[in-house]
Design a protein around this motif. Structure first.
Motif, PDB file in Angstrom:
ATOM      1  N   ARG A 283      -7.311   2.093  -1.175  1.00 45.58           N
ATOM      2  CA  ARG A 283      -6.574   0.951  -0.616  1.00 45.58           C
ATOM      3  C   ARG A 283      -7.364  -0.304  -0.048  1.00 45.58           C
ATOM      4  O   ARG A 283      -8.528   0.106   0.716  1.00 45.58           O
TER       5      ARG A 283
ATOM      6  N   LEU B  28       0.802  -1.071   0.088  1.00 44.92           N
ATOM      7  CA  LEU B  28      -0.108   0.078  -0.005  1.00 44.92           C
ATOM      8  C   LEU B  28       0.821   1.132   0.102  1.00 44.92           C
ATOM      9  O   LEU B  28       0.399   2.139  -0.746  1.00 44.92           O
TER      10      LEU B  28
ATOM     11  N   ASN C 172       2.496   7.705   2.082  1.00 45.69           N
ATOM     12  CA  ASN C 172       2.811   6.638   1.309  1.00 45.69           C
ATOM     13  C   ASN C 172       4.387   6.946   0.886  1.00 45.69           C
ATOM     14  O   ASN C 172       4.871   7.876   1.268  1.00 45.69           O
TER      15      ASN C 172
ATOM     16  N   GLY D 167      -2.843   1.350   6.776  1.00 45.88           N
ATOM     17  CA  GLY D 167      -3.665   1.578   5.781  1.00 45.88           C
ATOM     18  C   GLY D 167      -4.649   2.597   5.808  1.00 45.88           C
ATOM     19  O   GLY D 167      -5.282   3.129   4.814  1.00 45.88           O
TER      20      GLY D 167
END
Length: 382
Positions: free
Chosen positions: A140, A122, A157, A152
């Motif tokens: 996601r 992810l 990121n 998550g």
């Protein structure tokens, strides 16, 4: 003459974090409900190889789901299967495959990328989506305990670079987070317990009642009972969401209270060449910083024993050989560098209440490591 124009604006972010079972059942509309309505939107799936191995019919179910809801979305290409775990964040070729796909298949800012996998996948897919066209819509689908209750649900990121964890990254919100509890059933025991470390982390620094609940449920969780696991995930996710919605969601400052135990954990992962998984490293990091808090006189030996007892009951190790030596201390310096400001570390003032400090005594850290090694040796001898 100097001319200064002052710019100021704010942007509101909203996205749902959903909990369900059998996400790709034709009777379950939760995925298509997040897509833009009024047209069939281009969609590209990136899937953790560990998930496709555990669920060999997943891709056929996705294709069947897409056919059933073809008026709402369509697959622009075959799903891309990528390696899971830190491998996908350590190898730049992996995120570049996702970026290349956006070019090859004309995936634009009105398209969707659906990432299915553990937290590392992810992170990597989110990074690739964020830097392509300055941001492609990301959905996601976390498939591990760790990614469902923590990583998550957030806005981070990243990939690893220069041998440092999460060195390249962005703060970019997903369109939605869809958690399917069915994915947890095939996890091995290490991945099952790994994410619980993040629940223990947030409970210790924010919510005594949650810690006491985890203390009571630790054995049931270690035995893979699903109902307490679901409850743990939802409660932990909510606490992380509440924090993200607070005063510094994009971490412009140096305060990162939800990183309790993480300065040592990040370095331990690297020193072990990722033999020690993230949640396992966090559990050890929590144990280490709890020992340090005890040596400062902030928490009693009885409270320390409670923390270490929960960690052991969940099935975690308290110690790894990579903890010894100067290399771990280097992780403290790297953590400060990653924060981009003064050192800010969360410790325990008492169970359920964290407190930030801006310096740590290296000699006391070594004493905490020795204490942890002794506690681990005592357990093994019994």
């Amino acid at each position: 003459m100097n001319t200064i124009l002052q710019q100021s604006f704010s942007v509101s972010f909203q996205y749902p974090v959903c909990f369900t079972e059998d996400l790709f059942s034709l009777e379950n509309p939760i995925l298509v409900d997040v897509f833009e309505k009024g047209k069939s939107v281009k969609t590209f799936f990136v899937i953790d190889s560990g998930v496709t191995e555990a669920f060999p019919d997943l891709i056929s179910k996705i294709k069947s789901y897409a056919t059933n809801f073809k008026d709402l979305f369509f697959l622009c290409a075959e799903p891309l299967i990528v390696p899971g775990g830190e491998t996908c964040k350590n190898d730049p070729d992996v995120y570049q495959q996702v970026v290349k796909a956006t070019n090859d298949y004309g995936i634009d800012r009105h398209s969707y990328i659906v990432a299915i996998g553990g937290g590392a996948v992810l992170d990597m897919v989110g990074f690739a989506a964020a830097i392509s066209h300055r941001g492609i819509r990301l959905v996601r689908v976390p498939t591990t305990v760790l990614s469902q209750n923590d990583s998550g649900v957030g806005v981070k990121n990243s990939i690893n670079y220069f041998g440092k964890k999460n060195y390249l990254g962005t703060f970019t919100t997903p369109v939605a987070v869809l958690n399917d509890f069915n994915f947890l059933k095939t996890l091995d025991d290490r991945d099952w317990r790994s994410g619980i470390a993040e629940a223990l982390k947030v409970a210790l620094i924010k919510d005594l009642s949650f810690f006491e609940w985890l203390e009571k449920q630790a054995l049931a969780l270690s035995k893979r009972e699903m109902e307490p696991m679901k409850a743990q995930i939802i409660r932990c996710a909510q606490m992380h969401m509440d924090h993200i919605a607070g005063k510094d969601p994009f971490e412009f400052g140096s305060s990162r209270p939800l990183d309790f135990g993480h300065w040592a954990a990040h370095k331990l992962e690297h020193l072990s060449r990722y033999r020690v998984r993230h949640g396992e490293a966090v559990a050890i990091g929590i144990a280490l910083d709890s020992c340090y808090s005890h040596l400062l006189g902030w928490i009693s030996k009885e409270d320390l024993d409670r923390v270490l007892g929960v960690i052991r009951t969940l099935g975690f190790s308290l110690y790894e050989p990579e903890l010894s030596g100067e290399n771990l201390i280097q992780g403290l310096r790297e953590f400060q560098e990653h924060l981009g400001g003064k050192l800010t570390i969360m410790l325990l003032e008492k169970l359920g209440k964290g407190v930030e400090v801006h310096e740590m005594d290296e000699n006391l850290i070594q004493s905490a490591i020795q204490l942890l090694e002794e506690e681990n040796r005592t357990v093994k001898n019994h």
